[in-house]
Scaffold this active site. Structure first.
Site, PDB file in Angstrom:
ATOM      1  N   GLU A 178      32.491  17.346  33.718  1.00  0.00           N
ATOM      2  CA  GLU A 178      32.206  18.630  34.374  1.00  0.00           C
ATOM      3  C   GLU A 178      33.511  19.301  34.795  1.00  0.00           C
ATOM      4  O   GLU A 178      33.607  19.849  35.894  1.00  0.00           O
ATOM      5  CB  GLU A 178      31.300  18.420  35.595  1.00  0.00           C
ATOM      6  CG  GLU A 178      29.902  17.964  35.225  1.00  0.00           C
ATOM      7  CD  GLU A 178      28.987  17.786  36.440  1.00  0.00           C
ATOM      8  OE1 GLU A 178      29.499  17.563  37.550  1.00  0.00           O
ATOM      9  OE2 GLU A 178      27.760  17.878  36.269  1.00  0.00           O
ATOM     10  N   GLU A 257      22.838  15.633  31.977  1.00  0.00           N
ATOM     11  CA  GLU A 257      22.396  15.104  33.274  1.00  0.00           C
ATOM     12  C   GLU A 257      21.178  15.898  33.692  1.00  0.00           C
ATOM     13  O   GLU A 257      21.301  16.984  34.268  1.00  0.00           O
ATOM     14  CB  GLU A 257      23.491  15.230  34.351  1.00  0.00           C
ATOM     15  CG  GLU A 257      24.697  14.337  34.108  1.00  0.00           C
ATOM     16  CD  GLU A 257      25.690  14.296  35.275  1.00  0.00           C
ATOM     17  OE1 GLU A 257      25.416  14.889  36.344  1.00  0.00           O
ATOM     18  OE2 GLU A 257      26.758  13.669  35.112  1.00  0.00           O
TER      19      GLU A 257
END
Ligand SMILES: *[C@@H]1O[C@H](CO)[C@@H](O)[C@H](O)[C@H]1NC(C)=O
Ligand SMILES: *[C@@H]1O[C@H](CO)[C@@H](O)[C@H](O)[C@H]1NC(C)=O
Ligand SMILES: *[C@@H]1O[C@H](CO)[C@@H](O)[C@H](O)[C@H]1NC(C)=O
Ligand SMILES: *[C@@H]1O[C@H](CO)[C@@H](O)[C@H](O)[C@H]1NC(C)=O
Length: 622
Positions: A178, A257
């Protein structure tokens, strides 16, 4: 004759075709496993949060929910606890975990960081990075790249044989984590890509995983690496389609995710996050996953099983204040912290079965009942301040890392040379929770957990002893303060305008409970921390949840294993004690009571966890 020739030609073609098929690859529309369209039906489960004795059980349960792939972060700080070492025993034997996954018919997606966030201590960074001159984490900085390179090379030595191209289970490897939520330095993210290619081989399939927003996707993507999103799949997939235009980053959609629920942080008004028992929320999860599967896309549930932040391994977020993660990393997951499956598990299994066919999923696994342990009587066995290690003497305080300490507690002691009085300032800001004593008596608590930490007036007479016991509550894994995560005291301690000089500094990593005990430990009001001990037998070894009625805050060890922190404020009220750490006779329990009241008496094992909150005895007033 003719027939025979045709057969020969056919078999040559088919042989050639087989030899050329990559075991794992993808087109713009789909992943391909051994040349056939393949949807990754995944879930996240990190080996280092699960006792290795239980890996096989947890992996079997993930497979029996219908998953075909396990996603795993690995924690650099645990693998290289001291710079230049490499620790792969017990829960750090990642290769063994991945081989076990393969035995259960699971593929693997490796997420090595170096930054993994994951609510883990400093997002996976080892504490010693703080002491490397010139170090700036998560950027194109020479010291950082060089430490990372050594880590990635060590990891590849263990895990490259487990790539699918070498007959192992690893399909893909993630680049950073991320990163687009943090920065947009493509030179850095390119360096991370190149490092992985150099270590794992140029044919390794890499991917990036970013939040589903323009800035995140653009910040995180890098040429030659498949760009994926996480979070809400509809927003994420649309954003990926819109903002990724480099053909070398395009490919099938994967929600890297998918969050069923969320993490837990210590605070007296935080409740445990879970959808268990909530039919409506579970239906939303089912419909999201159903939608992804109908798109021919892929997902990984974060977390399918969260596990436990054993010892002092939890991280913290930084919002307006420190938000330390609880010991339990239950995460409201389909397979709960103790490995039991719940209604979320059954619902997701049903959704997956409707796509792949029930007969393609192994049967649900029977579960052992949890055990009860009646009240275990504990008695005070020693005082923390009575058995201090050798101190380091310094004019001004130095931080925990500077004396080679990663986690735990650190005590700073100052003897007043003259009468001094004023509001105390403990360095630049509280790092993190500071118990303050004058002549052995606790006079207050300052904690960066509170948006406005306590201010406290301290008044010292000549020869008074001031003790500052600083607890590292977990290095920040997410939020603005992540760059600099030194613990203990950074800067001077002042009372009003006076700088206090000359300190004795005692490192207290508490790697194991103390073995010296005394039979005559008296607990005075507001006394320093006290260790309590007890022993217990069980009829049959099994999993349990330890409950500590009347205890405020501290740490629990059973048979030398650090089960983590407890804290009455909640939301966690019980500590998971797996049966693999128990024996039938003479189990030893040690509890550190940081703020003993004399009301501590016993601990017991119960079969159903408690979540909830009690008032914070140390909350700042006003
Ligand atoms: C994917 O699509 C892009 C744009 O439509 C195209 O340029 C690229 O060649 C395709 N890639 C593959 C692997 O098919
Ligand atoms: C706890 O409650 C207080 C007061 O209502 C609020 O200011 C604070 O943000 C809450 N903290 C958390 C972590 O929810
Ligand atoms: C999914 O794949 C199947 C088989 O290749 C195809 O028929 C179908 O149209 C695809 N669905 C979507 C939404 O792309
Ligand atoms: C701490 O105090 C000493 C003595 O007054 C001073 O020399 C030093 O610069 C101070 N350090 C910091 C970080 O302020």
């Amino acid at each position: 004759m003719l027939l025979k020739k045709a057969f020969l030609a056919f078999s040559l073609i088919s042989l050639g075709w087989t030899a050329n098929v990559e075991p794992f690859s993808y087109t713009n529309e789909t992943f391909l496993l051994h040349g056939k369209p393949f949807q990754i039906i995944g879930g996240q489960m990190d080996p280092q949060r699960i006792p290795h004795e239980l890996w096989s059980d947890r992996l079997a349960k993930a497979r029996a929910m219908g998953l075909n792939t396990i996603f795993s972060y690995v924690y650099w700080d645990q693998l290289e606890p001291v710079q230049g070492t490499w620790e792969t025993s017990g829960n750090n034997d990642i290769a063994k975990y991945f081989k076990t996954a393969q035995e259960h018919g699971l593929n693997v997606v490796l997420r090595p960081g170096p930054y993994i966030c994951g609510e883990h201590e400093w997002g996976g960074f080892p504490f010693w990075l703080s002491e490397v001159p010139g170090m700036v984490v998560r950027t194109n900085n020479k010291p950082f790249l060089s430490a990372t390179k050594s880590y990635i090379q060590n990891l590849a030595k263990d895990l490259k044989p487990l790539l699918i191209t070498n007959g192992g289970p690893i399909l893909m490897v993630q680049v950073e984590n991320e990163y687009g939520s943090y920065g947009d330095n493509h030179v850095y993210i390119g360096a991370m890509r190149d490092m992985l290619k150099a270590a794992f081989g140029k044919n390794v399939h890499l991917y990036t995983n970013d939040g589903g927003e323009e800035s995140m996707i653009e910040g995180g993507q890098i040429s030659g690496v498949l760009a994926e999103s996480d979070g809400d799949p509809k927003t994420g997939f649309a954003a990926r389609d819109k903002y990724v235009t480099d053909p070398s980053s395009l490919g099938p959609q994967l929600d890297g995710e998918y969050y069923v629920t969320w993490l837990d942080q210590w605070a007296s008004n935080n409740t445990h996050q879970t959808d268990a028992g909530n039919r409506k929320s579970i239906q939303t999860v089912q419909s999201d996953l159903d939608w992804i599967l109908k798109q021919n896309s892929s997902f990984s549930i974060y977390m399918v099983h969260g596990g436990t932040n054993w010892g002092f391994q939890n991280g913290a977020d930084w919002g307006d204040a420190l938000e330390p993660i609880t010991t339990s990393y239950d995460y409201g997951a389909p397979i709960d912290e103790s490995g039991r499956t719940n209604d979320i598990y059954r619902a997701i299994r049903q959704t997956i079965a409707s796509h792949v066919g029930e007969h393609n999923i192994p049967d649900v696994i029977d579960e052992e009942p949890l055990i009860e342990i009646p009240d275990i009587k504990l008695g005070p066995s020693s005082k923390l301040f009575d058995s201090l290690p050798d101190p380091v003497a310094k004019k001004s305080p130095i931080n925990m890392e500077a004396i080679g300490q990663a986690v735990g507690f650190i005590l700073y002691r100052h003897v007043a040379t003259s009468a001094t009085k004023g509001n105390i300032n403990v360095g630049d800001y509280p790092r993190d929770r500071i118990l303050i004593y004058v002549n052995g008596r606790r006079i207050g608590v300052i904690d960066s957990l509170y948006v406005t930490p306590n201010t406290l007036e301290v008044s010292l007479k000549k020869n008074d002893v001031l003790d500052l016991l600083v607890e590292n509550m977990g290095r920040v894994n997410y939020g603005e303060r992540i760059v600099e995560q030194r613990k203990g005291i950074v800067g001077n301690v002042t009372l009003g305008d006076s700088v206090l000089s000359n300190w004795q500094i005692y490192p207290l990593p508490l790697a194991s409970p103390p073995d010296s005990t005394s039979s005559n430990v008296k607990i005075a009001k507001a006394s320093g921390p006290v260790f309590f001990e007890g022993t217990f037998d069980v009829n049959k070894v099994g999993d349990t949840f330890l409950e500590l009625p009347g205890w405020t805050k501290g740490v629990v060890w059973v048979n030398g294993v650090n089960l983590g922190r407890y804290w009455t404020i909640g939301p966690q009220q019980t500590l998971y004690l797996p049966g693999c750490y128990l024996k039938e006779k003479e189990n030893k329990i040690t509890v550190l009571a940081l703020e003993p009241t004399g009301e501590e008496g016993s601990v017991r094992g119960i079969t159903t966890r408690n979540w909830g909150n009690n008032p914070d005895p140390d909350a700042p007033s006003g």
